[in-house]
Design a protein around this motif. Structure first.
Motif, PDB file in Angstrom:
ATOM      1  N   ASN A 144      40.091  42.841  37.033  1.00  0.00           N
ATOM      2  CA  ASN A 144      40.158  44.408  37.401  1.00  0.00           C
ATOM      3  C   ASN A 144      41.150  44.803  36.695  1.00  0.00           C
ATOM      4  OD1 ASN A 144      38.435  46.640  38.983  1.00  0.00           O
ATOM      5  ND2 ASN A 144      38.538  45.220  40.490  1.00  0.00           N
ATOM      6  N   GLU A 145      42.153  44.395  36.668  1.00  0.00           N
ATOM      7  CA  GLU A 145      43.930  44.132  36.172  1.00  0.00           C
ATOM      8  C   GLU A 145      43.095  44.738  34.221  1.00  0.00           C
ATOM      9  OE1 GLU A 145      46.411  42.175  37.513  1.00  0.00           O
ATOM     10  OE2 GLU A 145      46.517  43.570  39.299  1.00  0.00           O
ATOM     11  N   ARG A 156      40.960  41.211  42.251  1.00  0.00           N
ATOM     12  CA  ARG A 156      42.132  42.252  41.484  1.00  0.00           C
ATOM     13  C   ARG A 156      42.665  41.702  40.284  1.00  0.00           C
ATOM     14  NH1 ARG A 156      46.441  40.687  45.162  1.00  0.00           N
ATOM     15  NH2 ARG A 156      45.317  40.119  46.280  1.00  0.00           N
ATOM     16  N   ARG A 157      42.533  40.728  39.566  1.00  0.00           N
ATOM     17  CA  ARG A 157      43.296  40.190  38.780  1.00  0.00           C
ATOM     18  C   ARG A 157      42.200  40.674  37.435  1.00  0.00           C
ATOM     19  NH1 ARG A 157      44.888  34.940  36.120  1.00  0.00           N
ATOM     20  NH2 ARG A 157      45.599  36.133  34.323  1.00  0.00           N
TER      21      ARG A 157
END
Lengths: 159, 159
Positions: free
Chosen positions: A83-84, A80-81
């Motif tokens: 991706n961010e 997720r990180r």
DNA sequence: CAACATTGTTAGCCAAGGCTAAATTATTTG
DNA sequence: CAAATAATTTAGCCTTGGCTAACAATGTTG
């Protein structure tokens, strides 16, 4: 004020135990290390994802977890990180891919890693040890030192 | 199960980009790095406290904060941890001292640090760069590699 | 010796990077 | 194609190591 004599004997060129460096320089050293720590895990993930894509054709969360030696939940959170940070693209429950920025980071990391690893091998460090040390050292070697390592390795090979 | 061919071409001795190492070895590399990260800050503090005691006669929280480049609050919290780990002794609002264990850690760290620093200088890295790199590399160099660095430095000096 | 400056501590916040357990989605296979 | 297995995600917890702001102790000096 304490530490009122900040640079007693600034550089005693190769003695066993130097004096303390000037405060600002000393603080800079630690700041550089803290900084490296912030990015190095990210780089390790991106580098690994790149390697998996290259050598396996795909990068699954389960593989990353196995190779990193952490839980799948940890990997999922990390993805997720990434991706961010726009380093990877991912669709839920599907394999990962690197963005252009991610690919560039992967290649840079891989190249640094290889220089350090080959340097250690050239020095005479056993392969398994060299791999472990390279993994840790990779993120703390300046461009200047990296260039010197590269040159050293090439010179030795040309014997 | 994915990653079903865990060790394709286990060691291609010095090619640009190796194949992936076997899963267990790969995980071990990362585990070693994570492990180093847990202890390295502690070691840096202890090493610095030792250096301040040696070169300044006392180690005050304010000096540590300045040299580490962090806030006094951070140092204060860290000192509590070092106390719990029985590496330092401290009375409130007074200078710090190292326990026997703390002294041993300080000396070991200092020694490693010096070996790495002098090795980099011998390689031809500029002093300021060598100091920064050594600070980061110190905790990721195995005993095996450290010994090789030491020998290398001595050999070069004997020219 | 009182006021001010310096130093140290505490409280409370935040982000990162681990974990387990439970829920969800994909994939494989009888 | 239904059931079992495997992979992924989510929720919620913990520790570390930063920070600022407010308070407390010590030291210095007019």
């Amino acid at each position: 004020m304490t530490d009122s004599n900040p640079n007693a004997s600034p550089s005693a060129p190769s003695m066993p135990s130097d004096a303390l460096p000037p405060v600002e320089q000393h603080a800079q050293q630690y700041a550089t290390v803290r900084n490296a720590h912030e990015t190095e895990l990210i780089e390790d993930y991106v580098e690994l994802i790149g390697d998996l894509l290259t050598h396996r054709g795909e990068a699954r969360a389960a593989d990353i977890a196995n190779r990193m030696g952490v839980s799948q939940a940890t990997v999922s959170k990390m993805i997720r990180r990434l991706n961010e940070l726009e380093l990877v693209t991912s669709k839920p429950y599907r394999s990962l891919f690197l963005t252009a920025a991610g690919q560039e980071m992967a290649e840079t990391s891989r190249a640094r890693h290889d220089v350090v690893l080959n340097f250690l091998r050239t020095l005479g460090v056993r392969d398994a040890t060299a791999r472990i040390d390279a993994e840790g050292m990779e993120h703390h070697v300046s461009d200047e030192t990296l260039a010197i390592m590269q040159r050293f390795t090439e010179q030795q090979e040309r014997r």
